[in-house]
Scaffold this motif. Structure first.
Motif, mmCIF file in Angstrom:
data_model
loop_
_atom_site.group_PDB
_atom_site.id
_atom_site.type_symbol
_atom_site.label_atom_id
_atom_site.label_comp_id
_atom_site.label_asym_id
_atom_site.label_seq_id
_atom_site.Cartn_x
_atom_site.Cartn_y
_atom_site.Cartn_z
ATOM 1 N N PHE A 46 0.854 -1.192 0.000
ATOM 2 C CA PHE A 46 0.000 0.000 0.000
ATOM 3 C C PHE A 46 0.888 1.240 0.000
ATOM 4 C CE2 PHE A 46 -2.462 3.369 2.092
ATOM 5 C CZ PHE A 46 -3.618 3.355 1.331
ATOM 6 N N ARG A 91 -12.346 2.922 -3.355
ATOM 7 C CA ARG A 91 -11.349 1.899 -3.685
ATOM 8 C C ARG A 91 -10.075 2.090 -2.862
ATOM 9 N NH1 ARG A 91 -13.572 2.642 -9.144
ATOM 10 N NH2 ARG A 91 -12.020 4.282 -9.525
ATOM 11 N N ARG A 95 -8.397 -0.560 -0.211
ATOM 12 C CA ARG A 95 -6.995 -0.971 -0.289
ATOM 13 C C ARG A 95 -6.293 -0.762 1.052
ATOM 14 N NH1 ARG A 95 -4.066 2.482 -3.870
ATOM 15 N NH2 ARG A 95 -2.308 1.157 -3.263
ATOM 16 N N ASP A 98 -7.528 -3.545 3.398
ATOM 17 C CA ASP A 98 -7.054 -4.870 2.994
ATOM 18 C C ASP A 98 -5.571 -5.053 3.303
ATOM 19 O OD1 ASP A 98 -9.547 -5.600 2.118
ATOM 20 O OD2 ASP A 98 -9.114 -5.364 -0.016
#
Length: 264
Positions: A46, A91, A95, A98
């Protein structure tokens, strides 16, 4: 090196300084835990958060990498309020969640906007337009993690919806300088779809928005009790407590509409 004072939020107004590729700002209480979290996020792929560079000797300030891009400020520009911009926010938030590593529950996380039920993920808890960096019209990074705390991902979605739908009655939205033609029910669904929110979380989302709004009201009350000038000025400019009463009534009255939009 030339210093540039960056537009910070109400709490850090005038205290965030850029020197080249370094941002020097007041360090939140859990700065050490946050810096470790940023490094772990990067290791997990990320790249949408600042890179920690250090802290002052007394720990009162932190140094982070400057995140280039465009940050929408009020009055919010039209490009930042499109459905596609909103999808990119959803989104990006997904991310972040996650990629999140295990969160140390014993760090001195902020309780200001924290999920009252706690949870396994470090939620940002303040994904307002001013804390999202865009590139080419799409959300690319999040900044200002001062309110981060462990919680449920859907709690972070609820707070993000408050800012981005926005989940505000028309008068409140105008006072915060949002464009007048935004449809909160439609945009709530756009955000939920982009995040790929589960059916169970969609069913819970409108009530969580109301709960998060109550938490935001309590936060403002605490700042006013401390006689914080910036918060006092903003509170009065937005209509004071009657505006909060109106907003909470509006949310309750439209909950069914929001629930139906999320089911569609």
């Amino acid at each position: 090196m030339t210093e540039e004072v960056l537009a910070g939020g109400l709490a850090n107004a005038g205290a965030v300084v850029r020197r080249g590729d370094v941002v020097d700002r007041p360090a939140p209480a859990p700065a050490a835990a946050l810096h470790a979290h940023f490094r772990a996020l990067r290791e997990r792929g990320f790249d949408g958060a600042p890179t920690p560079l250090g802290r002052s000797a007394d720990g009162s300030r932190e140094q982070l990498s400057y995140v280039p891009g465009d940050v929408p400020l009020p009055p919010f520009p039209a490009w930042s309020m499109t459905d596609e911009a909103l999808r990119s926010v959803g989104r990006l938030l997904r991310r972040l969640h996650d990629a999140a590593p295990d969160v140390p529950q014993d760090a001195d996380w902020s309780r200001e906007f924290a999920d009252p039920e706690g949870g396994p993920v470090l939620c940002h808890n303040d994904v307002c337009p001013e804390n999202v960096v865009f590139r080419a019209g799409r959300a690319a990074a999040l900044i200002d993690f001062d309110m981060a705390a462990p919680g449920r991902p859907v709690w972070d979605v609820a707070i993000t919806a408050r800012y981005w739908a926005p989940m505000l009655d028309p008068a409140s939205a105008a006072a915060r300088r949002f464009p007048p033609d935004l449809d909160p029910a439609h945009r709530l669904k756009v955000l939920a779809d982009a995040y790929d929110l589960s059916p169970a979380d969609r069913a819970a989302l409108p009530a969580l928005v109301e709960q998060a709004t109550q938490g935001a009201r309590a936060f403002v009350a605490r700042r006013l009790a401390e006689h914080a000038p910036a918060f006092t000025k903003a509170h009065e400019a937005r209509g004071g407590w009657p505006s909060w009463d109106r907003l909470q009534t509006w949310l309750a009255e439209r909950r069914g509409e929001f629930e139906a939009a999320l089911r569609r």
